[in-house]
Write an enzyme that holds these catalytic residues in place. Sequence first.
Site, PDB file in Angstrom:
ATOM      1  CD  GLU A  35      14.138   7.747   6.166  1.00  0.00           C
ATOM      2  OE1 GLU A  35      15.538   7.954   6.431  1.00  0.00           O
ATOM      3  OE2 GLU A  35      13.398   8.233   7.068  1.00  0.00           O
TER       4      GLU A  35
ATOM      5  CD  GLU B  50       7.744  -3.333  -1.781  1.00  0.00           C
ATOM      6  OE1 GLU B  50       7.576  -3.159  -2.879  1.00  0.00           O
ATOM      7  OE2 GLU B  50       7.941  -4.580  -1.260  1.00  0.00           O
TER       8      GLU B  50
ATOM      9  CB  ILE C  48      -0.952  -0.022   1.252  1.00  0.00           C
ATOM     10  CG1 ILE C  48      -0.073  -0.108   2.469  1.00  0.00           C
ATOM     11  CG2 ILE C  48      -1.900  -1.326   1.182  1.00  0.00           C
ATOM     12  CD1 ILE C  48      -1.022  -0.010   3.727  1.00  0.00           C
ATOM     13  N   GLY C  49       2.147   1.273   0.094  1.00  0.00           N
ATOM     14  CA  GLY C  49       2.909   2.224  -0.252  1.00  0.00           C
ATOM     15  C   GLY C  49       4.483   1.969   0.108  1.00  0.00           C
ATOM     16  CB  ALA C  50       7.420   2.802  -0.966  1.00  0.00           C
TER      17      ALA C  50
ATOM     18  CG  ASP D   1       7.442  15.427   9.242  1.00  0.00           C
ATOM     19  OD1 ASP D   1       7.285  16.476   8.536  1.00  0.00           O
ATOM     20  OD2 ASP D   1       7.714  14.563   8.542  1.00  0.00           O
TER      21      ASP D   1
END
Length: 981
Positions: free
Chosen positions: A628, A631, A624-626, A743
């Site tokens: 730092e 995956e 569903i994403g990657a 952040d």
Amino acid sequence: MAFRRIRRILFFNVFINCIFISLQSKEEVLLDMKASGGELGWLTSPDENGWEIGQQAVNGSLLYNYFICNVEEREQDNWLRTTFIQRNPTASRVFVELSFVVRDCNSFNGDSLTCKETFNLFVSESDADIGTSFRKGQFRKVATIAPDEITGVGEMKVNTETRVVENLSRKGFYLAFQDIGACVAIYSVRVYYKSCPATVKSLALFPETVAGGENQALREVAGACVENAESEEQPRIYCTVDGEWVVPVGQCQCRPGYEAVNDACQECQPGFFKASVSSEACKPCPENTQPSGSGSLACPCMEGFFRAPEDPQSAACSGLPSAPENLVAKTSPLTLGKLQLSWSAPSDTGGRSDITYSVVCERCEGSVCQACGEKVHFDPGNTDLVEPTVSVSELEPHLNYTFTVEARSAVSQFSSHRATSTITTALHYTDPPKVTGIHLVDSSPTSLSLSWTVSRRAKPHTTRYELMYRKKENEEEKEKVTTYTVLVLEKNSVQISDLSPGTVYLFKVQALGPDGNSGSNSIEEEFSTQAEVSPHTGNTAPILGAAVGGCAVLFIVVVVLFLRKRRRNPHARQGPEDTYFSSSEQLKPLKTYVDPHTYEDPNIAVLKFASEIHPNHITKQKVIGAGEFGEVYRGILKAPGRKESAVAIKTLKPGYTEKQRQDFLSEASIMGQFSHQNIIRLEGVVTKFKHAMIVTEFMENGALDKYLRDHDGEMSSHQLVGMLRGIAAGMKYLSDMSYVHRDLAARNILVNSNLECKVSDFGLSRVLEDDPEGTYTTSGGKIPIRWTAPEAIAYRKFTSASDVWSYGIVMWEVMAFGERPYWDMSNHEVMKAINEGFRLPAPMDCPSAVYQLMLQCWLQDRSKRPRFPDIVSLLDKLLKSPDSLKTIADFDPRVSIRLPSTSGSDGSPFRSVSEWLESIKMSQYNENFSCAGIVSMEQVLQMKSEDIRNIGVRLPGHLKRIAYSILGLKDQTSTLSVFAV
């Protein structure tokens, strides 16, 4: 009169000798003057000195022609009317093709004062033939017919012109030609209409269709699939005004067992098959199948061969795998109770690559065998193994173990045959087992009964035990030499007598091997003998009563002192801002965050703050994403004793360094310290295996910024403020723990299926000092400029107040439905603008109270910014009073949504509608504008709000964005009301 007659004859003779080339066409002809071959019967008015008919044989055919040449007479009005022309009921548009000659007026040498070089075409509709009745008022003009070339003396130039007669609706019509003083001869009149011929396109049959008129430039025609073909939607096509088929919609495809040949579906030939409705051709039967007959949907497998359920019918059939080979069991003297099974792949895989292995274990004592059960551990498991090896541990000595390894593929389920290999082995330990614990069985004033357990099964009559015990020394006796009593025993229990009453004894036990060598000592355990009962026990009651009373008085004194101290300590009482936080999950945290980077060994922090999860309990489903470090997957966590739950799994990419691994796991050490409904929940970590993982709860709707962009304009202000309240509550929890995020941005807020927002991504986060004004100073690293407070940018110092600034940016992102803060400004431009006092303007439809809170968060003096408890309190008040959200902040479309006024990013005017839509992030409406015929920026500038709705823009936010952009392009702020939505 004689002169005129002669001139007509000469003109006619030259005209009829011209050679005409008749162009063949597919049009449906209603009238053809040349092909009639007889008297035309056309009506002339007036009867005298008007249109005349001439005839002459040409190539054996008698051709009729109408001519007139009254150029020297004034006020000419000569009519020539055709016979009644029957109309096809569906043909509302007909074509009139004329072949004619017009004489040059300059060739008449001054006798043509009233000469003309044009004539007129008229039409009159009727439901019946009216015979010779003729009234000029019944006709409407179609066109003025002018020649491209005019004829001079001694030459002949023939013109061919075609005119369209539109909007015919009655059963028939008449054509009429009006002469107003020209010298003209009509050689041919052909009336026809166009139709699209019957055709087959993409295996769909379409009937002949009459072309439409100007009111129906494209006529939609429904078709039908040819025999043995089908379509998900009815095939359609459009017939143009020129009788051409265009834009077929819906494609017919041949049914299973049939393939397309030319414009038909034919059966598959023997030995071929087709399994589905598709446009593909029939395929030959694959390997290990029986030959098929005509029109086959599939080729059956040969005996002993199979297809797996997920295999397509086009796949070859597979055989069963043979048994694994070279099964070996290896033990190591350094790893007791463990062995390694390995084997080779089957020599025959049956033609498949999905071979897996399962291992079955049985243990035998004497002649009795039973399943090994859950006590024996297989790594990585005992089923669905891909690699031909498995580690088996927790085995007991002196037993025979039988391991059966079976090779399977996806077709093994269709056969009872099992492809297995079996090996039997036993474990014999020369080292004695380890004593794992000593237990008190019974005690008396002079004796103790003990038993102990060992780490593994001991072979009967081969293991002895050495027991050592002594009295526990008091302080005076510690300097003396310690003396143990040693007993060698044949079993794992003992009763020791002749002990002192009321005395503490220390015990150690170790196992002895057959050769007398000893195993590891057990830990030293303490056990006491019972005290002797005094015959004067009754005298102790007053003493016990006094002791209990003294303890009670002491307890009361301690409680009173504690309460008095609490009244003097103002920090012990709840402040007014904490009134809301009365539920257990939102009470001010009692602990302070501990920075995992302060640990000398970061792995210790991970073990302390995060739970270890075995990878067998995690199932990865989809990337569903990657991140730092690697995956991110969506997956399922099914741990023993816990309900199955959806999770997000962060992985560490291969080839990592030890520092990268520690940095990766440090985020888990941070998250593991938090427990709040608006902070992402850590489920656990995987650290003891090759691939490290961080497992968190799964948030169905993903990152907040993307979710808002995907649902632009779909949520009310009340819903958006509710989401902001959740984020603020999470940040209050963090600030109460003396923690700064650094952040905070919409991209780092996750949204679940209930639209509940949770703070995540603690990669940049650091702990604050105990001082409320403590800061974290970094010597370098990337800072998210658009979200960061000016003092943090300038001095690299971060506080909870700088998190409040970032929260204000998040508020703007939410109310602007995921718009990028400061739009396309560079980071340098952003910093310069902020230092000069610029602040982001109110988003569209933003409540005034919410925007005022944003401005408070962006105060230059950090000490004047609100705290997170203040923000939560204010948002709660707004949510409890929905009317407070109805007052909308002032909005300037050019500033607030950063719309270009007249041009693109390079300063030049927009070259296309698609370029303009892309500039305002509305590219999804390209097709809507194209289908509506809006293909130029000039057309865009003419659009009103209603026009935008009519082309399919329904979402209020999108409607306003496009409308305000048009307003910006027009540069007419005074017309804002025109675009009110």
